[in-house]
Design an enzyme around this catalytic site. Structure first.
Site, short mmCIF file in Angstrom:
data_model
loop_
_atom_site.label_atom_id
_atom_site.label_comp_id
_atom_site.label_asym_id
_atom_site.label_seq_id
_atom_site.Cartn_x
_atom_site.Cartn_y
_atom_site.Cartn_z
N GLU A 1 0.83 -1.20 0.00
CA GLU A 1 0.00 0.00 0.00
C GLU A 1 0.88 1.26 0.00
OE1 GLU A 1 -3.43 1.85 3.04
OE2 GLU A 1 -2.30 0.04 3.56
N LYS B 1 -9.32 2.53 -2.18
CA LYS B 1 -9.62 1.94 -0.88
C LYS B 1 -10.97 2.43 -0.36
CE LYS B 1 -7.32 1.24 3.61
NZ LYS B 1 -6.07 1.54 4.38
N CYS C 1 -5.57 -3.17 2.57
CA CYS C 1 -5.41 -3.14 4.02
C CYS C 1 -6.72 -3.31 4.80
CB CYS C 1 -4.66 -1.88 4.42
SG CYS C 1 -3.90 -1.95 6.07
N VAL D 1 -0.39 -2.67 10.61
CA VAL D 1 0.26 -2.15 11.82
C VAL D 1 -0.08 -3.07 12.99
CG1 VAL D 1 0.16 0.23 10.97
CG2 VAL D 1 -1.72 -0.66 12.38
#
Length: 291
Positions: free
Chosen positions: A50, A121, A154, A181
């Site tokens: 990304e 996205k 993501c 993350v």
């Protein structure tokens, strides 16, 4: 590239790399070096992370706007298009997109013939909403000689509807540029929550999924790596990759296996067994949504 034979295997690669914030030329050059390495090992469908051309942690919309590019005229897309044509490959890469005054967290889908399409996205994570508009193209799929490709980015992976929409439109593989993350409560002895979600989505939709994450720490934000390629069975066929190192994952698969094996037995087929008429909220809902 000749039309795909129904039984022809392809080699999928996830390019796990560490972008350097704001250094687009360096990031694209790094990506192309790794693309060339993967292609030399037979990869013909490659997925990059990304926002891999710019980095991820913006401090203002003005900063994001200054680094964003139009598609396909921008530097990054043009460089990836030239690379795909030279190597005769298909490529899905995350990019910071500018369209007029709007910014999107996007991915480009590129083949030897040039730009095939883009994905924006849909589900924005945290302060992405300060810089980007939510995706407005839905969940398109792209027919290529390799097979039918979907694309998510993501946080889209946290929504079962994303993968189901791709599967219902015939996707055989969903390519996921991502910047995962750390998740609060993660058990260090277990697979990353993102990996569990991707494995479950592959299994429950009978699709392949190739998720390419980044590594490193950017402006104090760490990223977890652990890219992986998952079979329609839900089990990884490559990865998870390292949590900290740049790495190329490779897996040779037959994408036609995904729709073929949606029949689990004489009675059950994943998509045919859906009961959409039962998936309605009562009126009024039994309990309010909680934000």
């Amino acid at each position: 590239m000749a039309p795909r034979h129904a039984e022809a295997p392809i080699t999928v690669a996830c390019i796990q790399m560490e972008p350097h914030f704001g250094d687009t030329a360096r990031n694209v050059a790094t990506s192309i070096t790794m693309i060339e390495q993967a292609a030399s090992q037979g990869a013909n469908l490659l997925v990059l992370p990304e926002l891999c051309n710019t980095g991820y942690v913006f401090t203002s919309r003005a900063e994001a706007f200054s680094l964003a590019e139009s598609i396909p005229e921008g530097y990054s897309t043009q460089a990836w298009m030239a690379c795909a044509a030279r190597l005769n490959i298909y490529l899905v890469a995350g990019i910071t997109e500018r369209d007029g005054q709007s910014l999107y967290n996007s991915a480009v889908i590129i083949g030897p013939e040039g730009l095939i399409g883009r994905y924006r996205k849909v589900h924005l994570w945290a302060d992405e909403a300060l810089y980007f508009a939510p995706g407005n193209l839905g969940f398109p799929v792209f027919s290529t000689p390799l097979g039918i490709l979907g694309c998510h980015i993501c946080y889209d992976c946290w929504f079962p509807e994303s993968f189901r929409m791709a599967a219902l439109q015939g996707a055989e593989i969903v390519c996921v540029p991502t910047n995962w993350v750390p998740i609060p409560g993660q058990d260090p002895q277990r697979e990353a929550m993102a990996n569990i979600l991707v494995m479950a989505a592959a299994h429950s939709n009978s699709i392949f999924i190739a998720a390419a994450d980044r590594v490193g720490t950017e402006r104090e934000q760490p990223f977890i790596g652990q890219s992986l390629i998952v079979s329609y069975t839900g089990w990884p066929v490559a990865g998870p990759a390292s949590e900290h190192q740049s790495e190329i994952l490779l897996a040779t698969v037959n994408l036609a296996d995904a729709p073929r094996h949606r029949n689990w037995n004489d009675f059950n087929q994943l998509l045919h067994d859906r009961r959409p008429e039962m998936y309605q909220l009562p009126t009024p809902p039994l309990s309010p949504f909680v934000r």
